[in-house]
Design an enzyme around this catalytic site. Structure first.
Site, PDB file in Angstrom:
ATOM      1  N   ARG A  29     -10.501  46.678  86.413  1.00 27.40           N
ATOM      2  CA  ARG A  29     -10.110  46.766  87.828  1.00 27.40           C
ATOM      3  C   ARG A  29      -8.599  46.917  87.960  1.00 27.40           C
ATOM      4  O   ARG A  29      -7.845  46.254  87.242  1.00 27.40           O
ATOM      5  CB  ARG A  29     -10.602  45.534  88.602  1.00 27.40           C
ATOM      6  CG  ARG A  29     -12.110  45.507  88.676  1.00 27.40           C
ATOM      7  CD  ARG A  29     -12.680  44.436  89.576  1.00 27.40           C
ATOM      8  NE  ARG A  29     -14.103  44.289  89.256  1.00 27.40           N
ATOM      9  CZ  ARG A  29     -15.066  45.078  89.708  1.00 27.40           C
ATOM     10  NH1 ARG A  29     -14.779  46.059  90.539  1.00 27.40           N
ATOM     11  NH2 ARG A  29     -16.317  44.885  89.337  1.00 27.40           N
ATOM     12  N   HIS A 100      -5.445  57.866  82.587  1.00 24.40           N
ATOM     13  CA  HIS A 100      -6.440  56.985  83.196  1.00 24.40           C
ATOM     14  C   HIS A 100      -7.107  57.729  84.335  1.00 24.40           C
ATOM     15  O   HIS A 100      -6.455  58.459  85.089  1.00 24.40           O
ATOM     16  CB  HIS A 100      -5.800  55.687  83.694  1.00 24.40           C
ATOM     17  CG  HIS A 100      -4.525  55.874  84.458  1.00 24.40           C
ATOM     18  ND1 HIS A 100      -3.319  56.079  83.830  1.00 24.40           N
ATOM     19  CD2 HIS A 100      -4.277  55.912  85.789  1.00 24.40           C
ATOM     20  CE1 HIS A 100      -2.375  56.234  84.735  1.00 24.40           C
ATOM     21  NE2 HIS A 100      -2.926  56.148  85.939  1.00 24.40           N
ATOM     22  N   HIS A 102      -8.864  57.235  87.763  1.00 24.62           N
ATOM     23  CA  HIS A 102      -9.089  56.299  88.865  1.00 24.62           C
ATOM     24  C   HIS A 102     -10.505  56.530  89.406  1.00 24.62           C
ATOM     25  O   HIS A 102     -10.890  57.679  89.666  1.00 24.62           O
ATOM     26  CB  HIS A 102      -8.119  56.558  90.013  1.00 24.62           C
ATOM     27  CG  HIS A 102      -6.677  56.275  89.719  1.00 24.62           C
ATOM     28  ND1 HIS A 102      -6.059  55.094  90.074  1.00 24.62           N
ATOM     29  CD2 HIS A 102      -5.718  57.027  89.118  1.00 24.62           C
ATOM     30  CE1 HIS A 102      -4.771  55.145  89.720  1.00 24.62           C
ATOM     31  NE2 HIS A 102      -4.543  56.304  89.143  1.00 24.62           N
TER      32      HIS A 102
HETATM   33  P1  5GP Z   1      -0.948  55.886  88.313  1.00 27.15           P
HETATM   34  O1  5GP Z   1      -0.025  55.628  89.479  1.00 27.15           O
HETATM   35  O2  5GP Z   1      -0.190  55.974  87.007  1.00 27.15           O
HETATM   36  O3  5GP Z   1      -1.913  57.004  88.506  1.00 27.15           O
HETATM   37  O4  5GP Z   1      -1.862  54.597  88.224  1.00 27.15           O
HETATM   38  C1  5GP Z   1      -1.495  53.452  87.541  1.00 27.15           C
HETATM   39  C2  5GP Z   1      -2.343  52.340  88.097  1.00 27.15           C
HETATM   40  O5  5GP Z   1      -2.303  51.261  87.191  1.00 27.15           O
HETATM   41  C3  5GP Z   1      -1.854  51.811  89.438  1.00 27.15           C
HETATM   42  O6  5GP Z   1      -2.902  51.946  90.387  1.00 27.15           O
HETATM   43  C4  5GP Z   1      -1.488  50.357  89.155  1.00 27.15           C
HETATM   44  O7  5GP Z   1      -1.838  49.508  90.211  1.00 27.15           O
HETATM   45  C5  5GP Z   1      -2.287  50.057  87.894  1.00 27.15           C
HETATM   46  N1  5GP Z   1      -1.702  49.095  86.984  1.00 27.15           N
HETATM   47  C6  5GP Z   1      -0.420  49.097  86.512  1.00 27.15           C
HETATM   48  N2  5GP Z   1      -0.240  48.079  85.637  1.00 27.15           N
HETATM   49  C7  5GP Z   1      -1.444  47.444  85.551  1.00 27.15           C
HETATM   50  C8  5GP Z   1      -1.890  46.305  84.805  1.00 27.15           C
HETATM   51  O8  5GP Z   1      -1.168  45.687  84.033  1.00 27.15           O
HETATM   52  N3  5GP Z   1      -3.201  45.939  84.970  1.00 27.15           N
HETATM   53  C9  5GP Z   1      -4.040  46.611  85.811  1.00 27.15           C
HETATM   54  N4  5GP Z   1      -5.292  46.154  85.899  1.00 27.15           N
HETATM   55  N5  5GP Z   1      -3.649  47.674  86.530  1.00 27.15           N
HETATM   56  C10 5GP Z   1      -2.372  48.089  86.405  1.00 27.15           C
END
Ligand code: 5GP
Ligand code: ZN
Length: 114
Positions: A29, A100, A102
């Site tokens: 999550r 990743h 989403h």
């Molecule tokens: P991006 O912005 O790179 O597409 O998504 C990164 C996502 O990782 C963000 O939605 C952020 O909330 C999540 N995130 C960042 N660090 C952590 C963490 O340590 N644990 C979890 N569970 N989510 C994280």
């Protein structure tokens, strides 16, 4: 990749709210959810961005999408609907440089996203 937070999560060095695991993939999550259900599906191997994918990794990405399909059923959002997103690089909002997927659901997802 010692400094990569998602590598650490994949190695279970950082506790996380795990929802799925197989030999190649882990899902957990999101810490800062953008929807009632917001799950991140990652490969255990470090790949920085979608731009770094190589053709041999196509099956891995396919498995990430199939994991999303399975998790969506588990979470009860398969029928109402869900969104899957890969952000690639800073201009698209990527903040963690380990790919990743989403998985977002549990509310109406607007389109276009803005
Ligand atoms: P991006 O912005 O790179 O597409 O998504 C990164 C996502 O990782 C963000 O939605 C952020 O909330 C999540 N995130 C960042 N660090 C952590 C963490 O340590 N644990 C979890 N569970 N989510 C994280
Ligand atoms: Zn990593």
């Amino acid at each position: 990749m010692n400094e990569c937070i998602f590598c650490k999560i994949a190695l279970r060095q950082i506790p996380t709210d795990l929802v799925y695991e197989d030999p190649e993939i882990i899902a957990f999550r999101d810490l800062n959810p953008q929807a009632p259900i917001h799950i991140l599906i990652i490969p255990k191997v470090h790949i920085a961005t979608l731009n770094d994918l190589i053709p041999e990794q196509a099956p891995l990405v396919g498995k990430m999408i199939l994991a999303a399909q399975q998790i969506a059923v588990q979470e009860g959002i398969a029928i109402p609907g869900y969104r899957t997103v890969f952000n690639c690089n800073a201009g698209a909002g990527q903040t963690v440089f380990h790919i990743h997927l989403h998985l977002l659901g549990g509310r109406n997802m607007n389109w276009p996203p803005g």
